[in-house]
Design a protein around this motif. Structure first.
Motif, PDB file in Angstrom:
ATOM      1  N   ASP A 178       3.191  -2.375  -2.785  1.00 21.56           N
ATOM      2  CA  ASP A 178       1.966  -1.837  -2.195  1.00 21.56           C
ATOM      3  C   ASP A 178       1.014  -2.999  -1.950  1.00 21.56           C
ATOM      4  N   ILE A 179       0.609  -3.181  -0.693  1.00 11.50           N
ATOM      5  CA  ILE A 179      -0.319  -4.270  -0.376  1.00 11.50           C
ATOM      6  C   ILE A 179      -1.651  -3.728   0.138  1.00 11.50           C
ATOM      7  N   SER A 180      -1.888  -2.453  -0.102  1.00 10.57           N
ATOM      8  CA  SER A 180      -3.085  -1.813   0.464  1.00 10.57           C
ATOM      9  C   SER A 180      -4.394  -2.343  -0.120  1.00 10.57           C
ATOM     10  N   ALA A 181      -4.364  -2.867  -1.321  1.00 13.89           N
ATOM     11  CA  ALA A 181      -5.588  -3.373  -1.932  1.00 13.89           C
ATOM     12  C   ALA A 181      -5.309  -4.732  -2.576  1.00 13.89           C
ATOM     13  N   PRO A 182      -6.270  -5.639  -2.529  1.00 17.16           N
ATOM     14  CA  PRO A 182      -6.062  -6.955  -3.161  1.00 17.16           C
ATOM     15  C   PRO A 182      -5.851  -6.844  -4.660  1.00 17.16           C
TER      16      PRO A 182
END
Length: 182
Positions: A178-182
């Motif tokens: 998951d790369i949706s949030a840092p």
């Protein structure tokens, strides 16, 4: 300390990219891909084909969601990554992307270049609104599985078998993060 970084690939990088691909495949896949297949994919006749394909990928990508990045150390290309919209039927290509390639020159392995390439790819795709990043790896490729696992990737249950022209096959697993949030 070496001057290292990651940047978009240029036409002048294509020969280095193809050379790295061939050397990395010879080393990383020698126990997975049958020797005749590996020899054909990495032999002298294959190199011009790979250079042509990487030239197109670096200079004329099919969309803005396709890209090739290179890792550099002291102005020398030492690795590369390529990404594209996810094409698997169970994925939304607007929300998911695929890391198509991530290779470091075997001479420069374990110097952080793969991690830098992976982080830069994630940053670019996140800015583009991508939420999931996928990649396919040979199930037997323990080093690659450990690398991605250490970065927080995990198998998502998808599998496929890569059939070799000369017979036999190798199983692949899909990893995701998951790369949706840092």
């Amino acid at each position: 300390m070496a001057d290292v970084g990651v940047r978009p690939a240029r036409r002048a990088d294509v020969a280095a990219i193809a050379d790295i691909q061939v050397r990395a495949w010879r080393q990383g896949y020698r126990d997975i891909v049958p020797e005749p297949v590996l020899a054909e994919m990495t032999g002298p006749a294959a190199l011009p084909v790979w250079r042509e394909r990487w030239t197109e990928a670096a200079t004329a990508p099919p969309s803005g969601r396709h890209g090739v990045l290179v890792a550099v150390a002291n102005d020398l290309v030492v690795g590369f990554a390529a990404y594209a919209p996810a094409e698997d039927a169970d994925q939304d290509p607007q929300a998911a992307a695929e890391l198509v390639a991530l290779l470091a020159d075997p001479v420069h392995e374990r110097a952080g270049h793969g991690s830098r390439l992976l982080a830069a790819t994630v940053d670019l795709l996140r800015e583009d609104g991508c939420a999931t990043l996928l990649t396919w790896v040979f199930e037997e490729h323990e080093a690659m599985r450990r690398f991605f696992g250490s970065a927080g990737w995990a198998p998502d249950g998808a599998r496929r078998s890569l059939a070799f022209p000369s017979g036999g096959s190798a199983d692949m697993i899909r990893l995701h993060t998951d790369i949706s949030a840092p």
